[in-house]
Write a protein that holds these residues in place. Structure first.
Motif, PDB file in Angstrom:
ATOM      1  N   ASP A   1       4.946   0.545 -24.959  1.00  0.00           N
ATOM      2  CA  ASP A   1       5.165   2.159 -25.261  1.00  0.00           C
ATOM      3  C   ASP A   1       5.830   2.818 -24.303  1.00  0.00           C
ATOM      4  O   ASP A   1       6.743   3.510 -24.318  1.00  0.00           O
ATOM      5  N   GLY A   2       5.310   2.530 -23.241  1.00  0.00           N
ATOM      6  CA  GLY A   2       5.497   3.006 -21.729  1.00  0.00           C
ATOM      7  C   GLY A   2       7.238   2.647 -21.459  1.00  0.00           C
ATOM      8  O   GLY A   2       8.010   3.545 -21.027  1.00  0.00           O
ATOM      9  N   VAL A   3       7.417   1.368 -21.746  1.00  0.00           N
ATOM     10  CA  VAL A   3       8.797   0.898 -21.340  1.00  0.00           C
ATOM     11  C   VAL A   3       9.599   1.369 -22.395  1.00  0.00           C
ATOM     12  O   VAL A   3      10.929   1.915 -22.012  1.00  0.00           O
ATOM     13  N   TYR A   4       9.367   1.212 -23.577  1.00  0.00           N
ATOM     14  CA  TYR A   4      10.267   1.740 -24.854  1.00  0.00           C
ATOM     15  C   TYR A   4      10.523   3.113 -24.693  1.00  0.00           C
ATOM     16  O   TYR A   4      11.629   3.869 -24.743  1.00  0.00           O
ATOM     17  N   GLY A   5       9.462   4.154 -24.267  1.00  0.00           N
ATOM     18  CA  GLY A   5       9.929   5.506 -24.020  1.00  0.00           C
ATOM     19  C   GLY A   5      10.644   5.805 -22.804  1.00  0.00           C
ATOM     20  O   GLY A   5      11.438   6.840 -22.831  1.00  0.00           O
ATOM     21  N   THR A   6      10.702   5.011 -21.878  1.00  0.00           N
ATOM     22  CA  THR A   6      11.670   5.109 -20.753  1.00  0.00           C
ATOM     23  C   THR A   6      12.972   4.949 -21.224  1.00  0.00           C
ATOM     24  O   THR A   6      14.020   5.565 -20.922  1.00  0.00           O
ATOM     25  N   TYR A   7      13.172   4.022 -21.924  1.00  0.00           N
ATOM     26  CA  TYR A   7      14.531   3.510 -22.380  1.00  0.00           C
ATOM     27  C   TYR A   7      15.071   4.669 -23.532  1.00  0.00           C
ATOM     28  O   TYR A   7      16.324   4.964 -23.592  1.00  0.00           O
TER      29      TYR A   7
ATOM     30  N   GLU B   1       0.722  -1.217  -0.217  1.00  0.00           N
ATOM     31  CA  GLU B   1      -0.048   0.185  -0.004  1.00  0.00           C
ATOM     32  C   GLU B   1       0.915   1.258  -0.062  1.00  0.00           C
ATOM     33  O   GLU B   1       0.509   2.192  -0.728  1.00  0.00           O
ATOM     34  N   GLU B   2       1.803   1.095   0.855  1.00  0.00           N
ATOM     35  CA  GLU B   2       2.788   2.395   0.897  1.00  0.00           C
ATOM     36  C   GLU B   2       3.323   2.678  -0.468  1.00  0.00           C
ATOM     37  O   GLU B   2       3.428   3.704  -1.110  1.00  0.00           O
ATOM     38  N   PHE B   3       3.986   1.382  -1.126  1.00  0.00           N
ATOM     39  CA  PHE B   3       4.529   1.618  -2.424  1.00  0.00           C
ATOM     40  C   PHE B   3       3.722   2.113  -3.440  1.00  0.00           C
ATOM     41  O   PHE B   3       3.789   3.153  -4.365  1.00  0.00           O
ATOM     42  N   ALA B   4       2.204   1.558  -3.278  1.00  0.00           N
ATOM     43  CA  ALA B   4       1.182   1.938  -4.444  1.00  0.00           C
ATOM     44  C   ALA B   4       0.964   3.328  -4.238  1.00  0.00           C
ATOM     45  O   ALA B   4       0.958   4.213  -5.343  1.00  0.00           O
ATOM     46  N   THR B   5       0.763   4.026  -3.085  1.00  0.00           N
ATOM     47  CA  THR B   5       0.542   5.226  -2.867  1.00  0.00           C
ATOM     48  C   THR B   5       1.704   6.286  -3.419  1.00  0.00           C
ATOM     49  O   THR B   5       1.547   7.214  -4.241  1.00  0.00           O
ATOM     50  N   GLY B   6       2.968   5.838  -3.184  1.00  0.00           N
ATOM     51  CA  GLY B   6       4.175   6.580  -3.689  1.00  0.00           C
ATOM     52  C   GLY B   6       4.143   6.471  -5.039  1.00  0.00           C
ATOM     53  O   GLY B   6       4.448   7.603  -5.749  1.00  0.00           O
ATOM     54  N   PHE B   7       4.139   5.433  -5.577  1.00  0.00           N
ATOM     55  CA  PHE B   7       4.312   5.241  -7.046  1.00  0.00           C
ATOM     56  C   PHE B   7       3.255   6.056  -7.734  1.00  0.00           C
ATOM     57  O   PHE B   7       3.374   6.674  -9.043  1.00  0.00           O
ATOM     58  N   ALA B   8       2.118   6.032  -7.146  1.00  0.00           N
ATOM     59  CA  ALA B   8       0.801   6.635  -8.176  1.00  0.00           C
ATOM     60  C   ALA B   8       1.460   8.237  -7.842  1.00  0.00           C
ATOM     61  O   ALA B   8       0.902   8.666  -9.062  1.00  0.00           O
ATOM     62  N   ASP B   9       1.692   8.686  -7.041  1.00  0.00           N
ATOM     63  CA  ASP B   9       2.154  10.177  -7.067  1.00  0.00           C
ATOM     64  C   ASP B   9       3.026  10.328  -7.977  1.00  0.00           C
ATOM     65  O   ASP B   9       3.213  11.669  -8.319  1.00  0.00           O
ATOM     66  N   ARG B  10       3.711   9.427  -8.438  1.00  0.00           N
ATOM     67  CA  ARG B  10       4.903   9.811  -9.680  1.00  0.00           C
ATOM     68  C   ARG B  10       3.929  10.042 -11.033  1.00  0.00           C
ATOM     69  O   ARG B  10       4.753  10.623 -11.745  1.00  0.00           O
ATOM     70  N   GLY B  11       2.569   9.516 -11.053  1.00  0.00           N
ATOM     71  CA  GLY B  11       1.851   9.836 -12.220  1.00  0.00           C
ATOM     72  C   GLY B  11       2.452   9.054 -13.389  1.00  0.00           C
ATOM     73  O   GLY B  11       2.111   9.309 -14.511  1.00  0.00           O
ATOM     74  N   ILE B  12       3.174   7.822 -13.201  1.00  0.00           N
ATOM     75  CA  ILE B  12       3.770   7.091 -14.490  1.00  0.00           C
ATOM     76  C   ILE B  12       2.517   6.387 -14.927  1.00  0.00           C
ATOM     77  O   ILE B  12       2.505   6.459 -16.129  1.00  0.00           O
ATOM     78  N   PHE B  13       1.862   5.930 -14.514  1.00  0.00           N
ATOM     79  CA  PHE B  13       0.333   5.089 -14.937  1.00  0.00           C
ATOM     80  C   PHE B  13      -0.143   6.086 -15.860  1.00  0.00           C
ATOM     81  O   PHE B  13      -0.577   5.681 -17.056  1.00  0.00           O
ATOM     82  N   SER B  14      -0.843   7.144 -15.146  1.00  0.00           N
ATOM     83  CA  SER B  14      -1.426   7.963 -16.171  1.00  0.00           C
ATOM     84  C   SER B  14      -0.724   8.412 -17.631  1.00  0.00           C
ATOM     85  O   SER B  14      -1.330   8.805 -18.684  1.00  0.00           O
ATOM     86  N   SER B  15       0.522   8.837 -17.400  1.00  0.00           N
ATOM     87  CA  SER B  15       1.516   9.112 -18.623  1.00  0.00           C
ATOM     88  C   SER B  15       1.596   7.893 -19.665  1.00  0.00           C
ATOM     89  O   SER B  15       1.548   8.376 -20.783  1.00  0.00           O
ATOM     90  N   TRP B  16       1.324   6.760 -19.193  1.00  0.00           N
ATOM     91  CA  TRP B  16       1.476   5.580 -19.927  1.00  0.00           C
ATOM     92  C   TRP B  16       0.213   5.250 -20.529  1.00  0.00           C
ATOM     93  O   TRP B  16       0.080   4.627 -21.567  1.00  0.00           O
ATOM     94  N   ASP B  17      -0.785   5.556 -19.812  1.00  0.00           N
ATOM     95  CA  ASP B  17      -2.337   5.312 -20.444  1.00  0.00           C
ATOM     96  C   ASP B  17      -2.610   6.419 -21.508  1.00  0.00           C
ATOM     97  O   ASP B  17      -3.344   7.417 -21.161  1.00  0.00           O
TER      98      ASP B  17
END
Length: 189
Positions: free
Chosen positions: A70-76, A40-56
């Motif tokens: 595409d998200g993984v590719y864009g990160t590399y 839960e702590e990880f999920a909250t902190g990770f969600a705050d990074r906005g990665i999911f929404s930027s990949w969606d």
């Protein structure tokens, strides 16, 4: 004089916080201050990074296999050129290589094999084909509906950091998160 001192102190605090990025992020995510991160702590902190929404990309609240790839590719693709050269693909020192954060011993990340047309760079379609063979999307898609919810995405990423499978991320796993969330780390989006 007080105003100048206040401005200087504030600026110093901001610089110190930025320099302490990874450690500060871990401390801020560790809600119960036990020196470890639960799911839960990880999920909250990770969600705050906005990665999911930027990949969606279509903003439907789910990641398709294509959006995930595409998200993984864009990160590399560190230089945002639209192709991966061998240097980007092999950024091992920051944990960003295909054989780094996402990698495991069971998956082959052979640059030449993924560069299907042999032009010296991996295009997004070539990456998608190679990435699809890793099976990572299927591992994350627990309900097997063909899409990743934010919970599935977060839990999948959490599982990658929880290398010993204890359900808790502690040292040395915490160090990996700090490195990956900090400047130029894998998740520095």
């Amino acid at each position: 004089m007080t105003m100048k001192f206040t401005k200087l102190t504030g600026a110093t605090a901001i610089v110190a916080a930025l320099m302490a990025g990874p450690a500060l992020a871990q401390d801020m995510w560790d809600a119960n201050s036990d020196g470890a991160l639960g799911a839960e702590e990880f999920a909250t902190g990770f969600a705050d990074r906005g990665i999911f929404s930027s990949w969606d990309q279509d903003s439907d609240g789910l990641l398709s296999d294509t959006e995930f790839s595409d998200g993984v590719y864009g990160t590399y693709d560190a230089d945002v050129s639209g192709d991966l050269d061998e240097t980007e693909y092999g950024m091992i020192d920051e944990g960003r290589s295909a054989s780094g954060y996402w990698g495991n011993d069971e998956v082959g990340y052979d640059y030449q094999a993924w560069d299907v047309d042999g032009d010296g760079v991996i295009l997004s379609n070539e990456f998608a084909d190679g990435w699809g063979e890793t099976g990572m999307f299927g591992e994350f898609d627990v309900d097997t509906d063909g899409a990743l919810s934010e919970d599935e995405f977060s839990n999948g990423v959490f599982g990658q950091y929880d290398e010993d499978g204890t359900g808790i991320i502690e040292e040395p796993e915490l160090t990996d998160i700090g490195d990956d969330m900090g400047d130029e780390g894998f998740w520095d989006v």
